[in-house]
Motif scaffolding. Structure first.
Motif, PDB file in Angstrom:
ATOM      1  N   VAL A   1     -12.481  16.562  13.134  1.00  0.00           N
ATOM      2  CA  VAL A   1     -12.007  17.848  13.657  1.00  0.00           C
ATOM      3  C   VAL A   1     -11.093  18.534  12.642  1.00  0.00           C
ATOM      4  CG1 VAL A   1     -10.526  18.875  15.419  1.00  0.00           C
ATOM      5  CG2 VAL A   1     -12.277  17.254  16.085  1.00  0.00           C
ATOM      6  N   ALA A   2     -10.169  17.772  12.057  1.00  0.00           N
ATOM      7  CA  ALA A   2      -9.237  18.358  11.089  1.00  0.00           C
ATOM      8  C   ALA A   2      -9.974  18.813   9.832  1.00  0.00           C
ATOM      9  CB  ALA A   2      -8.155  17.340  10.730  1.00  0.00           C
ATOM     10  N   ALA A   3     -10.943  18.032   9.363  1.00  0.00           N
ATOM     11  CA  ALA A   3     -11.700  18.425   8.166  1.00  0.00           C
ATOM     12  C   ALA A   3     -12.537  19.669   8.431  1.00  0.00           C
ATOM     13  CB  ALA A   3     -12.583  17.268   7.711  1.00  0.00           C
ATOM     14  N   GLY A   4     -13.126  19.778   9.611  1.00  0.00           N
ATOM     15  CA  GLY A   4     -13.892  20.967   9.951  1.00  0.00           C
ATOM     16  C   GLY A   4     -13.018  22.205   9.996  1.00  0.00           C
TER      17      GLY A   4
ATOM     18  N   LEU B   1      -1.150  19.264   9.543  1.00  0.00           N
ATOM     19  CA  LEU B   1      -2.508  18.830   9.840  1.00  0.00           C
ATOM     20  C   LEU B   1      -3.115  18.095   8.647  1.00  0.00           C
ATOM     21  CD1 LEU B   1      -4.820  19.121  11.970  1.00  0.00           C
ATOM     22  CD2 LEU B   1      -5.568  21.084  10.665  1.00  0.00           C
ATOM     23  N   HIS B   2      -2.924  18.641   7.479  1.00  0.00           N
ATOM     24  CA  HIS B   2      -3.462  17.995   6.281  1.00  0.00           C
ATOM     25  C   HIS B   2      -2.736  16.688   5.977  1.00  0.00           C
ATOM     26  CE1 HIS B   2      -5.565  17.674   2.528  1.00  0.00           C
ATOM     27  NE2 HIS B   2      -4.425  17.554   1.871  1.00  0.00           N
ATOM     28  N   ARG B   3      -1.433  16.655   6.186  1.00  0.00           N
ATOM     29  CA  ARG B   3      -0.650  15.453   5.891  1.00  0.00           C
ATOM     30  C   ARG B   3      -0.977  14.305   6.836  1.00  0.00           C
ATOM     31  NH1 ARG B   3       4.383  17.240   6.990  1.00  0.00           N
ATOM     32  NH2 ARG B   3       4.094  16.511   9.110  1.00  0.00           N
ATOM     33  N   ASP B   4      -1.110  14.596   8.141  1.00  0.00           N
ATOM     34  CA  ASP B   4      -1.252  13.532   9.133  1.00  0.00           C
ATOM     35  C   ASP B   4      -2.692  13.156   9.460  1.00  0.00           C
ATOM     36  OD1 ASP B   4       1.486  13.441   9.342  1.00  0.00           O
ATOM     37  OD2 ASP B   4       1.552  14.838  11.023  1.00  0.00           O
ATOM     38  N   TRP B   5      -3.641  14.042   9.195  1.00  0.00           N
ATOM     39  CA  TRP B   5      -5.024  13.799   9.606  1.00  0.00           C
ATOM     40  C   TRP B   5      -5.999  13.974   8.459  1.00  0.00           C
ATOM     41  CZ3 TRP B   5      -4.773  11.909  14.390  1.00  0.00           C
ATOM     42  CH2 TRP B   5      -3.699  12.287  15.202  1.00  0.00           C
TER      43      TRP B   5
ATOM     44  N   TYR C   1      -3.239   5.654  11.306  1.00  0.00           N
ATOM     45  CA  TYR C   1      -1.800   5.395  11.250  1.00  0.00           C
ATOM     46  C   TYR C   1      -1.040   6.377  12.137  1.00  0.00           C
ATOM     47  CZ  TYR C   1       2.826   4.711   9.235  1.00  0.00           C
ATOM     48  OH  TYR C   1       4.155   4.463   9.054  1.00  0.00           O
ATOM     49  N   THR C   2      -1.522   7.611  12.232  1.00  0.00           N
ATOM     50  CA  THR C   2      -0.839   8.640  13.007  1.00  0.00           C
ATOM     51  C   THR C   2      -1.079   8.483  14.503  1.00  0.00           C
ATOM     52  OG1 THR C   2      -1.059  10.148  11.134  1.00  0.00           O
ATOM     53  CG2 THR C   2      -0.553  11.140  13.244  1.00  0.00           C
ATOM     54  N   LEU C   3      -2.249   8.012  14.918  1.00  0.00           N
ATOM     55  CA  LEU C   3      -2.571   7.910  16.352  1.00  0.00           C
ATOM     56  C   LEU C   3      -1.574   7.074  17.153  1.00  0.00           C
ATOM     57  CD1 LEU C   3      -6.454   7.756  16.484  1.00  0.00           C
ATOM     58  CD2 LEU C   3      -4.971   9.381  17.638  1.00  0.00           C
ATOM     59  N   PRO C   4      -1.190   5.871  16.720  1.00  0.00           N
ATOM     60  CA  PRO C   4      -0.179   5.152  17.504  1.00  0.00           C
ATOM     61  C   PRO C   4       1.167   5.866  17.545  1.00  0.00           C
ATOM     62  CG  PRO C   4      -1.301   3.640  16.040  1.00  0.00           C
ATOM     63  CD  PRO C   4      -1.744   5.022  15.664  1.00  0.00           C
ATOM     64  N   LYS C   5       1.513   6.567  16.470  1.00  0.00           N
ATOM     65  CA  LYS C   5       2.787   7.282  16.459  1.00  0.00           C
ATOM     66  C   LYS C   5       2.781   8.430  17.456  1.00  0.00           C
ATOM     67  CE  LYS C   5       3.144   8.002  11.982  1.00  0.00           C
ATOM     68  NZ  LYS C   5       3.721   8.387  10.683  1.00  0.00           N
ATOM     69  N   VAL C   6       1.688   9.159  17.544  1.00  0.00           N
ATOM     70  CA  VAL C   6       1.666  10.286  18.475  1.00  0.00           C
ATOM     71  C   VAL C   6       1.475   9.819  19.918  1.00  0.00           C
ATOM     72  CG1 VAL C   6       0.884  11.934  16.766  1.00  0.00           C
ATOM     73  CG2 VAL C   6      -0.795  10.778  18.169  1.00  0.00           C
ATOM     74  N   SER C   7       0.840   8.674  20.118  1.00  0.00           N
ATOM     75  CA  SER C   7       0.646   8.198  21.489  1.00  0.00           C
ATOM     76  C   SER C   7       1.916   7.584  22.072  1.00  0.00           C
ATOM     77  CB  SER C   7      -0.503   7.190  21.549  1.00  0.00           C
ATOM     78  OG  SER C   7      -0.186   6.043  20.802  1.00  0.00           O
ATOM     79  N   THR C   8       2.873   7.224  21.221  1.00  0.00           N
ATOM     80  CA  THR C   8       4.141   6.688  21.715  1.00  0.00           C
ATOM     81  C   THR C   8       5.274   7.695  21.579  1.00  0.00           C
ATOM     82  OG1 THR C   8       4.580   5.689  19.562  1.00  0.00           O
ATOM     83  CG2 THR C   8       3.515   4.301  21.232  1.00  0.00           C
TER      84      THR C   8
END
Length: 126
Positions: free
Chosen positions: A50-53, A83-87, A95-102
Motif C-alpha cells: 500500500v505504501a509503495a503504491g 510513511l517512507h521511513r516506517d513502511w 518492525y513497525t507493526l508491533p510498535k503501532v499495535s501497542t
C-alpha cells in the motif's frame, strides 16, 4: 543429560517436574512464535504494498531537474516522510507493526492519508 542427573537425585522431584513442564512447553512456544511471525510478515507485505503504491502514484512525476536544467525543490509532507521511513520495505513494516499495535508509534497520520482501506487492513491485523 540434565534429565539423567535429575533422575539420579531423588530429592529433586519438584525440580524435575518443573524442568519437564518447561521442556514440554518449548514446542508449542516455537509454533506460536512461528505463527505470529507469519501473520506479521503477511500484514507487513500488505502495508508495504500500500505504501509503495502510494509513493509511486504521488511521486513518480517529481524530479530534481527541469528540462532547461534548472533545479526545483521537491517538498515532502511530514506524513510522506513518516510513511517512507516506517513502511519503506517489508522488514521495516514488520518492525513497525508491533510498535503501532501497542500504541508505541503513531500510524494514523501517514497511513490514513492514503485511504480508509489501510484502516480496514490494520483493524483486521489487530
Amino acid at each position: 543429560r540434565i534429565m539423567r542427573v535429575l533422575r539420579l537425585v531423588g530429592g529433586f522431584r519438584e525440580g524435575r517436574m518443573l524442568l519437564m513442564q518447561v521442556m514440554g512447553s518449548a514446542k508449542p512456544f516455537i509454533w506460536t512464535v512461528a505463527i505470529a511471525a507469519t501473520i506479521n510478515f503477511i500484514f507487513g507485505i500488505s502495508f508495504d504494498h500500500v505504501a509503495a503504491g502510494h509513493w509511486r502514484a504521488n511521486c513518480r512525476n517529481l524530479s530534481n531537474s527541469q528540462e532547461d536544467g534548472s533545479i526545483i525543490e521537491v517538498v515532502e509532507t511530514e506524513a510522506e516522510v513518516a510513511l517512507h521511513r516506517d513502511w519503506e520495505c517489508v522488514q521495516t513494516a514488520m518492525y513497525t507493526l508491533p510498535k503501532v499495535s501497542t500504541a508505541g508509534k503513531d500510524w494514523a497520520g501517514p497511513m490514513l492519508s492514503i485511504g480508509w482501506q489501510t484502516l480496514a487492513i490494520f483493524i483486521l491485523y489487530m
